[in-house]
Write an enzyme that holds these catalytic residues in place. Structure first.
Site, PDB file in Angstrom:
ATOM      1  N   SER A   6       0.811  -1.215   0.000  1.00 48.52           N
ATOM      2  CA  SER A   6       0.000   0.000   0.000  1.00 48.52           C
ATOM      3  C   SER A   6       0.845   1.266   0.000  1.00 48.52           C
ATOM      4  O   SER A   6       0.441   2.296  -0.549  1.00 48.52           O
ATOM      5  CB  SER A   6      -0.923   0.011   1.222  1.00 48.52           C
ATOM      6  OG  SER A   6      -1.763  -1.120   1.240  1.00 48.52           O
ATOM      7  N   ASP A 119      -4.025  -5.589   9.997  1.00 47.58           N
ATOM      8  CA  ASP A 119      -4.093  -5.843   8.553  1.00 47.58           C
ATOM      9  C   ASP A 119      -3.514  -7.218   8.218  1.00 47.58           C
ATOM     10  O   ASP A 119      -2.717  -7.365   7.298  1.00 47.58           O
ATOM     11  CB  ASP A 119      -3.334  -4.750   7.785  1.00 47.58           C
ATOM     12  CG  ASP A 119      -3.630  -4.780   6.284  1.00 47.58           C
ATOM     13  OD1 ASP A 119      -4.667  -5.359   5.888  1.00 47.58           O
ATOM     14  OD2 ASP A 119      -2.825  -4.242   5.513  1.00 47.58           O
TER      15      ASP A 119
END
Length: 221
Positions: A6, A119
């Site tokens: 990301s 995550d």
């Protein structure tokens, strides 16, 4: 380049002593990259566990930030689960689950301050040369302060998929029973109400019991 995430790109590098490493370079043009780097530096420099990715060093200037990490030759779990070029049998999958559960149990209760990854997904589980799993990417991890609830911490969700087992397999029933136990445990971990969810200490113990029963059942058939 060996991967991307990301907030940046991961490259393979070689140190002066010929040690192979992974270098995670943050794209500072992406919103949240600075914070992600700071969190990873703070968290990963303090925690040490055989199932967590080891940070060797970091590099930080005004316009360049990177982490030098232990290289995982077998890539990430996502590649092994969803690539036609890789195959994981049930025992390998259980071992990986136990590795990941061991890492989380340490983060939740074995570290001085409880830490939530936030995550956890296959792409953030990395495999070394012996197929031992290591949890990485703590860019949005959260250190819990006094009064914070671990089970009510917001996390990201990732949809997964498990292919059906084949009924012509000699050990079909043994494997089906094992998978059923794992799925029941997974459902217990995702119960609607936080107080009904199984904590990681018990998850780790139950996974080890599932593995023990699976191996015993294989030996008896």
């Amino acid at each position: 380049m060996i991967g991307s995430g990301s907030f940046g790109t991961v490259y393979k590098g070689i140190l002066f002593d010929e040690t192979e490493v992974a270098i995670k370079v943050f794209n500072l043009q992406i919103e949240g990259a600075f914070k992600s780097f700071d969190v990873e530096c703070e968290v990963m420099s303090k925690i040490i566990h055989r199932n967590l990715v080891k940070v060797i060093t970091c590099c930080s200037t005004t316009d360049f930030k990177a982490l030098v990490l232990e290289l995982m030759p077998n890539g990430n779990l996502e590649k092994c689960l969803y690539s036609n070029n890789h195959f994981l049998d049930i025992l390998q999958r259980i071992n990986i689950m136990i590795d990941v559960a061991s890492a989380l149990e340490y983060l939740h209760s074995g570290y001085s301050t409880p830490l939530i990854h936030c995550d956890l997904k296959p792409s953030n589980v990395l495999l070394d040369k012996d197929m031992i799993a290591h949890v990485g990417d703590f860019g949005i991890a959260k250190l819990l302060g006094e009064g914070d609830s671990m089970k009510q911490t917001m996390t990201l969700a990732t949809i997964g998929y498990m292919a059906p087992v084949q009924e012509d397999d000699k050990y079909f029933v043994v494997k089906a029973n094992c998978i059923s136990s794992i799925m029941k445990l997974a459902l217990d971990c995702s119960a609607e109400f936080p107080e009904d969810r199984t904590d990681m200490e018990n998850v780790l113990s139950m996974l080890k019991n599932i593995r023990r029963k699976y191996l015993n059942d294989l030996a008896e058939n």
